[in-house]
Design a protein around this motif. Structure first.
Motif, PDB file in Angstrom:
ATOM      1  N   ASP A 424       0.832  -1.207   0.000  1.00  0.00           N
ATOM      2  CA  ASP A 424       0.000   0.000   0.000  1.00  0.00           C
ATOM      3  C   ASP A 424       0.860   1.248   0.000  1.00  0.00           C
ATOM      4  O   ASP A 424       0.573   2.224  -0.722  1.00  0.00           O
ATOM      5  N   GLU A 425       1.929   1.237   0.814  1.00  0.00           N
ATOM      6  CA  GLU A 425       2.830   2.388   0.819  1.00  0.00           C
ATOM      7  C   GLU A 425       3.505   2.551  -0.536  1.00  0.00           C
ATOM      8  O   GLU A 425       3.706   3.673  -1.020  1.00  0.00           O
ATOM      9  N   ALA A 426       3.864   1.432  -1.163  1.00  0.00           N
ATOM     10  CA  ALA A 426       4.510   1.492  -2.476  1.00  0.00           C
ATOM     11  C   ALA A 426       3.568   2.094  -3.514  1.00  0.00           C
ATOM     12  O   ALA A 426       3.975   2.913  -4.339  1.00  0.00           O
ATOM     13  N   ARG A 427       2.294   1.684  -3.464  1.00  0.00           N
ATOM     14  CA  ARG A 427       1.329   2.234  -4.430  1.00  0.00           C
ATOM     15  C   ARG A 427       1.194   3.747  -4.249  1.00  0.00           C
ATOM     16  O   ARG A 427       1.178   4.509  -5.223  1.00  0.00           O
ATOM     17  N   ALA A 428       1.066   4.176  -2.990  1.00  0.00           N
ATOM     18  CA  ALA A 428       0.899   5.606  -2.728  1.00  0.00           C
ATOM     19  C   ALA A 428       2.121   6.395  -3.182  1.00  0.00           C
ATOM     20  O   ALA A 428       2.002   7.441  -3.828  1.00  0.00           O
ATOM     21  N   ALA A 429       3.314   5.871  -2.857  1.00  0.00           N
ATOM     22  CA  ALA A 429       4.537   6.565  -3.242  1.00  0.00           C
ATOM     23  C   ALA A 429       4.711   6.573  -4.759  1.00  0.00           C
ATOM     24  O   ALA A 429       5.157   7.570  -5.336  1.00  0.00           O
ATOM     25  N   PHE A 430       4.352   5.479  -5.409  1.00  0.00           N
ATOM     26  CA  PHE A 430       4.485   5.393  -6.865  1.00  0.00           C
ATOM     27  C   PHE A 430       3.558   6.404  -7.540  1.00  0.00           C
ATOM     28  O   PHE A 430       3.950   7.068  -8.512  1.00  0.00           O
ATOM     29  N   ASP A 431       2.350   6.544  -7.017  1.00  0.00           N
ATOM     30  CA  ASP A 431       1.406   7.505  -7.586  1.00  0.00           C
ATOM     31  C   ASP A 431       1.878   8.940  -7.412  1.00  0.00           C
ATOM     32  O   ASP A 431       1.525   9.817  -8.204  1.00  0.00           O
ATOM     33  N   GLU A 432       2.688   9.176  -6.359  1.00  0.00           N
ATOM     34  CA  GLU A 432       3.228  10.516  -6.146  1.00  0.00           C
ATOM     35  C   GLU A 432       4.370  10.829  -7.109  1.00  0.00           C
ATOM     36  O   GLU A 432       4.765  11.967  -7.253  1.00  0.00           O
ATOM     37  N   GLY A 433       4.909   9.792  -7.750  1.00  0.00           N
ATOM     38  CA  GLY A 433       5.954  10.006  -8.742  1.00  0.00           C
ATOM     39  C   GLY A 433       7.253   9.326  -8.368  1.00  0.00           C
ATOM     40  O   GLY A 433       7.724   9.458  -7.233  1.00  0.00           O
ATOM     41  N   ALA A 453       2.828  -5.977 -11.982  1.00  0.00           N
ATOM     42  CA  ALA A 453       1.848  -5.750 -13.044  1.00  0.00           C
ATOM     43  C   ALA A 453       0.961  -4.541 -12.722  1.00  0.00           C
ATOM     44  O   ALA A 453       0.618  -3.747 -13.610  1.00  0.00           O
ATOM     45  N   GLU A 454       0.604  -4.390 -11.439  1.00  0.00           N
ATOM     46  CA  GLU A 454      -0.227  -3.252 -11.054  1.00  0.00           C
ATOM     47  C   GLU A 454       0.501  -1.930 -11.240  1.00  0.00           C
ATOM     48  O   GLU A 454      -0.069  -0.949 -11.716  1.00  0.00           O
ATOM     49  N   LEU A 455       1.786  -1.891 -10.858  1.00  0.00           N
ATOM     50  CA  LEU A 455       2.550  -0.656 -11.036  1.00  0.00           C
ATOM     51  C   LEU A 455       2.663  -0.290 -12.508  1.00  0.00           C
ATOM     52  O   LEU A 455       2.586   0.888 -12.878  1.00  0.00           O
TER      53      LEU A 455
END
Length: 632
Positions: A424-433, A453-455
């Motif tokens: 979850d933290e990875a998804r949030a950080a990835f969405d931030e750039g 695959a999701e990223l």
């Protein structure tokens, strides 16, 4: 007898292509029967790819079999594009050639068995001199280079290939004995695209080579016409530009090029947000609207993904700015979406005047730089020089010591490291750039490959390198990683020099800005120092704003979620996980960069505290820091 009849495999691909095209619209509507049919077609293609010597086809089809239903349309679109290429006559009239330069390994014949196909040939040279003769006489789309050669150090040949204009852009896969981090780092620094041990699984090596070859050929293929959006393609646009420049030699007139990125601002109805399969028709609608606003002699083409290229005849830079303002105003007054109009769109535009005497390629590069400048500033249109871009690297590894070493080494090299401790933290950080992602292949309690695959899906049109890491090189894991979109796969522990070389290699090849946002309507960005952050947060509270505030300072970065002016969520790179403490640490930053992006936040999130109390806690932390104390 047709061409398809002469090539049974190509006929089979043509049938599968027709079947998948018929499924595109039903898949966009989440039709369960269409989903099962798409997976059946993918399974047939996966088997055929393995049996007929097309590992890249098997790699593209495999993810469709296990992907979540909402991801299948996009994966099917990717598969469709590969099939379009495989049935193109150009692939069968002039086979792509792979050159294997080997010394004593005997790998050439092994690769020939696995990769030779009607539209692909493997040539083998057993010395550097033999390789150079073949390269002089013939063209090759990819080179496999064994460093152990009888007449020359393979690294010297690698240098020669990268210095030769004919091969400087050709992908090169290096083979060598596992000889420490120094050799790998040196090869990546010279320009290798992949590095494999001699003991690598030949099947895995074939998948990597075929996938790399397919991506390389796709980027260089003639694109006079884009079959998906039905717009003029890259090569067609280039030819128009060359003809116009040739005519200008006799009759000097101003010419301006525009590169425009489609921005989807929102929808009157959430159900009209386009799926991957509907973006082509959306771009076609937008391009038609752009052409209506411009003059008939101006040319509009699809450049890549959601980007247009526009040739403005007899137009100065100032005139082009006025023309593109009219285009954007016209788009903002409309709603788009076949059948159910409701999408609001805009364009981010870069403009470049074509200087007298300039050739087509230099003019196109100038337009490309102008669009990159617009992306870098977040503006809808810009002409500023290109900036450095993001240097933010996301690390997700459950071993604290490994993550610490990554952070320490890459921080020394000037990168900003964001450590995620969960998916979850990875998804949030990835969405931030993020400019690049390190993802552990065996995360406890998480399917790393599903996250990979999701990223890739969340990245959209962003090109973010993803490097997977593991303690052991399991052939199936490596193959699956490459199939799902990984750019590299490294063994832990990875030496410092090799690590930095790999990162710089992938970032160098990924030179476009890493965070091209899909929409920036209402986004506020800037620098802060002193009490400016306090004043901005108070403004968010007083005006009951909803959205995400991203903050980045020298030693800390993170995101605060606001709903109706109250902080309801917090995440940061600080090891403290308590939301109140995280919020306090972020608000206590005395200088840095901020970005506030309006938009919805999770409805279930509960307020952490009032803005006034949070700012008071942050002020106390600043005071404690100034006195040399430890913030709580």
């Amino acid at each position: 007898m047709t061409t398809l009849d002469r090539h049974p495999f190509r006929a089979f691909i043509g049938e599968r292509l027709a079947a998948l095209r018929a499924l595109r619209d039903p898949l966009s509507s989440a039709d369960e029967a269409a989903l099962e049919a798409a997976r059946a077609e993918a399974e047939a293609l996966r088997r055929a790819g393995r049996e007929q010597g097309y590992p890249e086809l098997a790699a593209a089809a495999a993810p469709v079999l296990s992907a979540p239903p909402e991801v299948v349309p996009k994966l099917t679109l990717r598969l469709l594009r590969l099939l379009e290429e495989l049935v193109d006559p150009a692939w069968w009239q002039s086979p792509a050639q792979v050159l294997v330069v080997e010394g004593f390994s005997g790998l050439g014949e092994t690769l020939r068995e696995r990769l030779d196909a009607p539209n692909r040939r493997v040539r083998v040279a057993t010395s550097a001199a033999g390789a150079e003769r073949l390269l002089e006489e013939e063209g090759f789309a990819l080179v496999v280079l064994d460093l152990l050669l009888p007449d020359l150090d393979g690294r010297s040949l690698l240098c020669r290939l990268r210095d030769d204009p004919r091969t400087e852009q050709v992908p090169i896969v290096v083979l060598a004995d596992a000889d420490g981090e120094g050799l790998r780092a040196e090869c990546f620094a010279i320009g290798a695209d992949h590095f494999f041990d001699h003991a690598a699984d030949p099947d895995l090596l074939a998948v990597a080579i075929a996938s790399t070859l397919q991506r390389s050929l796709s980027s260089r293929r003639d694109t006079s016409f884009d079959p998906f959006s039905r717009l003029l393609g890259r090569d067609g646009f280039r030819r128009k530009l060359r003809r116009r420049l040739a005519r200008r030699a006799a009759n000097p007139t101003p010419i301006t090029l525009a590169r425009a990125q489609l921005l989807i601002l929102g929808s009157d109805d959430p159900k009209t947000v386009p799926s991957a399969g509907q973006l082509d028709s959306l771009l076609r609608e937008v391009a038609a609207a752009v052409q209506e606003t411009l003059r008939p002699k101006d040319a509009v083409a699809r450049w890549q993904d959601q980007e247009l290229a526009i040739l403005l005849h007899d137009t100065t830079l100032e005139g082009a700015e006025r023309a593109m303002r009219r285009v954007r105003q016209s788009l903002l007054q409309r709603r788009f979406g076949s059948g159910r109009p409701g999408l609001r769109v805009d364009l981010r535009v870069g403009l470049a005047a074509v200087e007298p005497g300039a050739d087509a390629e230099s003019a196109l590069e100038a337009a490309d730089r102008a669009l990159l400048a617009a992306r870098g500033t977040g503006a809808p249109g810009a002409s500023e020089p290109i900036g450095r871009g993001s240097d933010r690297i996301l690390v997700l590894d459950h071993e604290p010591e490994v993550a610490f070493v990554l952070e320490r080494r890459l921080t020394r090299e000037g990168f900003r490291i964001v450590r995620a401790r969960s998916a979850d933290e990875a998804r949030a950080a990835f969405d931030e750039g993020a400019a690049l992602v390190f993802l552990e292949a065996r995360l406890p309690g998480c399917d790393s490959f599903a996250l990979l695959a999701e990223l890739r899906r969340r990245a959209g049109d962003r090109r973010v390198p993803i490097i997977m890491s593991a303690h052991a090189r399991r052939g199936l894991d490596v193959a699956r990683a490459f199939e799902l979109g990984a750019d590299d796969y490294v063994l832990k522990p990875c030496g410092a020099r090799e690590l930095v070389a790999r990162v710089r290699h992938h970032l160098r090849r990924n030179a476009t800005p890493t965070v091209p946002e899909p929409a920036r309507a209402g986004v506020m960005t800037g620098l802060f120092s002193g009490d400016q952050l306090f004043e901005f947060v108070q403004m968010l509270g007083l005006n009951a704003k909803t959205g995400r505030l991203s903050l980045s300072g020298d030693a800390l970065s993170g995101t605060l979620s606001f709903r109706d002016g109250r902080v309801v969520g917090a995440w940061s790179t600080h090891p403290d996980r308590d939301p109140l403490a995280v919020t306090t640490h972020l608000l206590a930053l005395e200088s840095g960069r901020f970005e506030f992006r309006p938009g919805p936040v999770p409805a279930a999130a509960k307020p952490i505290a009032t803005v006034d109390s949070l700012l008071l806690d942050a002020l106390r932390e600043r005071d404690e820091r100034a006195r040399g104390g430890r913030p709580r």
